[in-house]
Design an enzyme around this catalytic site. Structure first.
Site, PDB file in Angstrom:
ATOM      1  N   GLY A   1      34.963  74.353 124.654  1.00  0.00           N
ATOM      2  CA  GLY A   1      33.649  73.907 124.702  1.00  0.00           C
ATOM      3  C   GLY A   1      32.841  75.001 124.704  1.00  0.00           C
ATOM      4  O   GLY A   1      33.466  76.165 125.323  1.00  0.00           O
TER       5      GLY A   1
ATOM      6  N   GLU B   1      41.145  78.443 128.815  1.00  0.00           N
ATOM      7  CA  GLU B   1      42.840  78.223 128.904  1.00  0.00           C
ATOM      8  C   GLU B   1      43.538  77.625 127.746  1.00  0.00           C
ATOM      9  O   GLU B   1      44.635  78.014 127.296  1.00  0.00           O
ATOM     10  CB  GLU B   1      43.403  77.385 130.078  1.00  0.00           C
ATOM     11  CG  GLU B   1      42.556  76.209 130.142  1.00  0.00           C
ATOM     12  CD  GLU B   1      43.358  74.900 130.867  1.00  0.00           C
ATOM     13  OE1 GLU B   1      43.023  74.162 131.048  1.00  0.00           O
ATOM     14  OE2 GLU B   1      44.704  75.140 131.112  1.00  0.00           O
TER      15      GLU B   1
ATOM     16  N   ASP C   1      33.827  76.613 133.505  1.00  0.00           N
ATOM     17  CA  ASP C   1      34.716  76.310 134.570  1.00  0.00           C
ATOM     18  C   ASP C   1      35.240  77.168 135.519  1.00  0.00           C
ATOM     19  O   ASP C   1      35.640  77.001 136.806  1.00  0.00           O
ATOM     20  CB  ASP C   1      35.945  75.271 134.286  1.00  0.00           C
ATOM     21  CG  ASP C   1      35.531  74.262 133.233  1.00  0.00           C
ATOM     22  OD1 ASP C   1      34.319  73.811 133.480  1.00  0.00           O
ATOM     23  OD2 ASP C   1      36.141  73.833 132.467  1.00  0.00           O
TER      24      ASP C   1
ATOM     25  N   ARG D   1      16.561  59.243 150.426  1.00  0.00           N
ATOM     26  CA  ARG D   1      17.785  58.949 149.770  1.00  0.00           C
ATOM     27  C   ARG D   1      18.993  59.650 149.736  1.00  0.00           C
ATOM     28  O   ARG D   1      18.834  60.976 149.782  1.00  0.00           O
ATOM     29  CB  ARG D   1      17.487  58.780 148.199  1.00  0.00           C
ATOM     30  CG  ARG D   1      16.617  57.442 147.930  1.00  0.00           C
ATOM     31  CD  ARG D   1      16.217  57.382 146.185  1.00  0.00           C
ATOM     32  NE  ARG D   1      15.483  56.403 145.838  1.00  0.00           N
ATOM     33  CZ  ARG D   1      14.720  56.178 144.929  1.00  0.00           C
ATOM     34  NH1 ARG D   1      14.235  57.412 144.117  1.00  0.00           N
ATOM     35  NH2 ARG D   1      14.351  55.125 144.508  1.00  0.00           N
TER      36      ARG D   1
ATOM     37  N   GLY E   1      33.539  71.174 135.600  1.00  0.00           N
ATOM     38  CA  GLY E   1      34.447  71.916 136.036  1.00  0.00           C
ATOM     39  C   GLY E   1      35.811  71.495 135.785  1.00  0.00           C
ATOM     40  O   GLY E   1      36.828  72.149 135.958  1.00  0.00           O
TER      41      GLY E   1
ATOM     42  N   GLU F   1      33.199  66.632 138.467  1.00  0.00           N
ATOM     43  CA  GLU F   1      33.746  65.482 137.652  1.00  0.00           C
ATOM     44  C   GLU F   1      35.330  65.184 137.542  1.00  0.00           C
ATOM     45  O   GLU F   1      35.591  64.011 137.371  1.00  0.00           O
ATOM     46  CB  GLU F   1      33.428  65.660 136.362  1.00  0.00           C
ATOM     47  CG  GLU F   1      34.002  67.045 135.701  1.00  0.00           C
ATOM     48  CD  GLU F   1      33.876  67.318 134.236  1.00  0.00           C
ATOM     49  OE1 GLU F   1      33.126  66.657 133.551  1.00  0.00           O
ATOM     50  OE2 GLU F   1      34.385  68.537 133.811  1.00  0.00           O
TER      51      GLU F   1
ATOM     52  N   THR G   1      23.860  69.798 130.124  1.00  0.00           N
ATOM     53  CA  THR G   1      22.790  70.620 130.624  1.00  0.00           C
ATOM     54  C   THR G   1      23.277  72.051 130.957  1.00  0.00           C
ATOM     55  O   THR G   1      22.864  72.976 130.854  1.00  0.00           O
ATOM     56  CB  THR G   1      21.685  70.205 131.202  1.00  0.00           C
ATOM     57  OG1 THR G   1      22.285  69.844 132.310  1.00  0.00           O
ATOM     58  CG2 THR G   1      21.097  69.130 130.905  1.00  0.00           C
ATOM     59  N   GLN G   2      24.787  71.702 131.729  1.00  0.00           N
ATOM     60  CA  GLN G   2      25.159  73.189 132.332  1.00  0.00           C
ATOM     61  C   GLN G   2      25.751  73.988 131.275  1.00  0.00           C
ATOM     62  O   GLN G   2      26.075  75.311 131.878  1.00  0.00           O
ATOM     63  CB  GLN G   2      26.413  72.345 133.158  1.00  0.00           C
ATOM     64  CG  GLN G   2      26.076  71.638 134.292  1.00  0.00           C
ATOM     65  CD  GLN G   2      27.259  70.815 134.847  1.00  0.00           C
ATOM     66  OE1 GLN G   2      27.844  71.162 135.709  1.00  0.00           O
ATOM     67  NE2 GLN G   2      27.322  69.433 134.470  1.00  0.00           N
TER      68      GLN G   2
HETATM   69  O1  F6P Z   1      35.687  73.334 129.747  1.00  0.00           O
HETATM   70  C1  F6P Z   1      34.401  73.241 129.675  1.00  0.00           C
HETATM   71  C2  F6P Z   1      33.504  71.837 129.828  1.00  0.00           C
HETATM   72  O2  F6P Z   1      32.387  71.810 129.822  1.00  0.00           O
HETATM   73  C3  F6P Z   1      34.126  70.969 131.168  1.00  0.00           C
HETATM   74  O3  F6P Z   1      33.593  71.532 132.231  1.00  0.00           O
HETATM   75  C4  F6P Z   1      34.090  69.570 130.684  1.00  0.00           C
HETATM   76  O4  F6P Z   1      34.851  68.963 131.479  1.00  0.00           O
HETATM   77  C5  F6P Z   1      34.446  69.542 129.323  1.00  0.00           C
HETATM   78  O5  F6P Z   1      34.147  70.798 129.067  1.00  0.00           O
HETATM   79  C6  F6P Z   1      33.574  68.778 128.521  1.00  0.00           C
HETATM   80  O6  F6P Z   1      33.999  68.650 127.123  1.00  0.00           O
HETATM   81  P1  F6P Z   1      33.323  68.185 126.049  1.00  0.00           P
HETATM   82  O7  F6P Z   1      32.192  68.836 125.609  1.00  0.00           O
HETATM   83  O8  F6P Z   1      33.961  67.921 124.915  1.00  0.00           O
HETATM   84  O9  F6P Z   1      32.724  66.716 126.327  1.00  0.00           O
END
Ligand code: F6P
Length: 339
Positions: free
Chosen positions: A10, A100, A125, A160, A168, A220, A270-271
């Site tokens: 990612g 990793e 992460d 709410r 993560g 997540e 967005t993160q």
């Molecule tokens: O490893 C980075 C990450 O953003 C994780 O936090 C997330 O679970 C995953 O990649 C999402 O992957 P993709 O961009 O393939 O949907």
């Protein structure tokens, strides 16, 4: 020497800062630098592109990666490892920037045939062993914290419960850090079992003390009670996260059990998008310089890592041996503010 640079997995803010630092340091030492397109796929397909002053100019603050990325694993592609080996006839050494998975491949290639490769740890992460922090994490935490701040005011206006799902993967670093910084009332992470009644108890007791809103941050990768695990895995053997995320399921459960109106926000990609924080730019830059120095010195099979305030070299094999999970001491800091 002709040095290749690849970004795998990612994307994350700070990748371009590493590429720039590797290039600038390597040019200064008299080397040529090329980009390997889209992670390990570019090595398998020998897809290179020049990285000169024109390509590098202005990229320090830019999110994403100018050389593209993918989650290709050469060990899962027919003839993939032989193809990567052949690609090393076109590059004398390689900087692999990844998490990793990408670095696990680098470690294995080094072990299998002494591939001239060094690693740089990236991931929002922050789950890589061997380094105190990865770059990209600080930016992700800042984005989540800002979102939590914003959700506070709307949660309060409407009485709410707001559930915020953050990334993560299988560790809760982003959830714990952004939850602490944002003053979350409950934080749930994969390292700790989830008990719906405990979560609802914290929310009820907070509301009984006069607060009419709550913020729940959930990572997540949390396994919710009763959730079905279909056993599906990706190319790297990681359990695939449920398509209908934990945030939504948790929100439904909280509303059903407490009767408090609940809304769910999934922060998603967005993160990972946009400009890196100053801290991430600096860490990425230091990692890039270290990687270039390791290549210049012929110290392959190593990864640049942060230990305290120092950037040091650690073995790729050790750094990728196991995930760095959130220790209970960190969770205790978060828990002190629950309810
Ligand atoms: O490893 C980075 C990450 O953003 C994780 O936090 C997330 O679970 C995953 O990649 C999402 O992957 P993709 O961009 O393939 O949907």
């Amino acid at each position: 020497m002709r040095i290749g640079v690849l970004t795998g997995g990612g994307d994350c803010p700070g990748l371009n800062a590493v590429i720039r630092a590797v290039a600038r340091r390597s040019w200064a030492a008299g080397h040529e630098v090329v980009g390997v397109r889209e992670g390990w796929r570019g090595m398998v397909e020998q897809n290179f592109e020049p990285l000169g002053r024109e390509q590098i100019s202005g990229i320090l603050p830019r999110g994403g990666t100018i050389i593209g990325t993918s989650r290709t694993n050469p060990y899962k592609v027919d003839g993939g490892v032989d193809a990567v080996r052949a690609a090393f006839e076109h590059v004398d050494a390689l900087v692999a920037i990844g998490g990793e998975d990408t670095l696990g491949v680098a470690a294995r290639l080094f072990a299998d045939f002494g591939a001239p490769v060094v690693g740089v740890p990236k991931t929002i992460d922050n789950d890589l062993s061997g380094t105190d922090y990865t770059f990209g994490f600080d930016t992700a935490v800042a984005i989540c914290t800002e979102a939590i701040d914003r959700l506070h005011t709307t949660a309060e206006s409407h009485n709410r419960v707001m559930v915020v799902e953050v990334m993560g993967r299988h560790t809760g670093w982003i959830a714990v850090h952004s939850g602490i910084a944002g003053g979350a009332d409950v934080i749930l992470i994969p390292e700790q079992p989830v008990d719906y009644e405990e979560v609802c108890g914290e929310i009820r007791s907070r509301h009984a003390k006069g607060k009419n809103f709550s913020i729940v941050v959930v990572s997540e990768g949390c396994e919710l009670p009763g959730a079905e695990d279909k056993g599906e895995v990706d190319q790297f053997g990681h359990r695939l996260l449920a398509k209908r995320g934990v945030g939504e399921r948790l929100g439904e459960e909280i509303e059903a059990r407490t009767g408090f109106e609940t809304r769910v926000t999934v922060l998603g990609h967005t993160q990972r998008g946009g400009s890196p924080t100053a801290r991430d730019r600096i860490l990425a830059t230091r990692f890039g310089l270290k990687a270039a120095d390791l290549i210049h010195a012929g110290e392959y099979g190593k990864m640049a890592a942060l230990r305290g305030d120092d950037v040091v070299a650690v073995s790729l094999e050790d750094a990728t041996a196991e995930l760095k999970t959130v220790p209970s001491e960190w969770y205790d800091v978060a828990r002190a503010f629950f309810g």
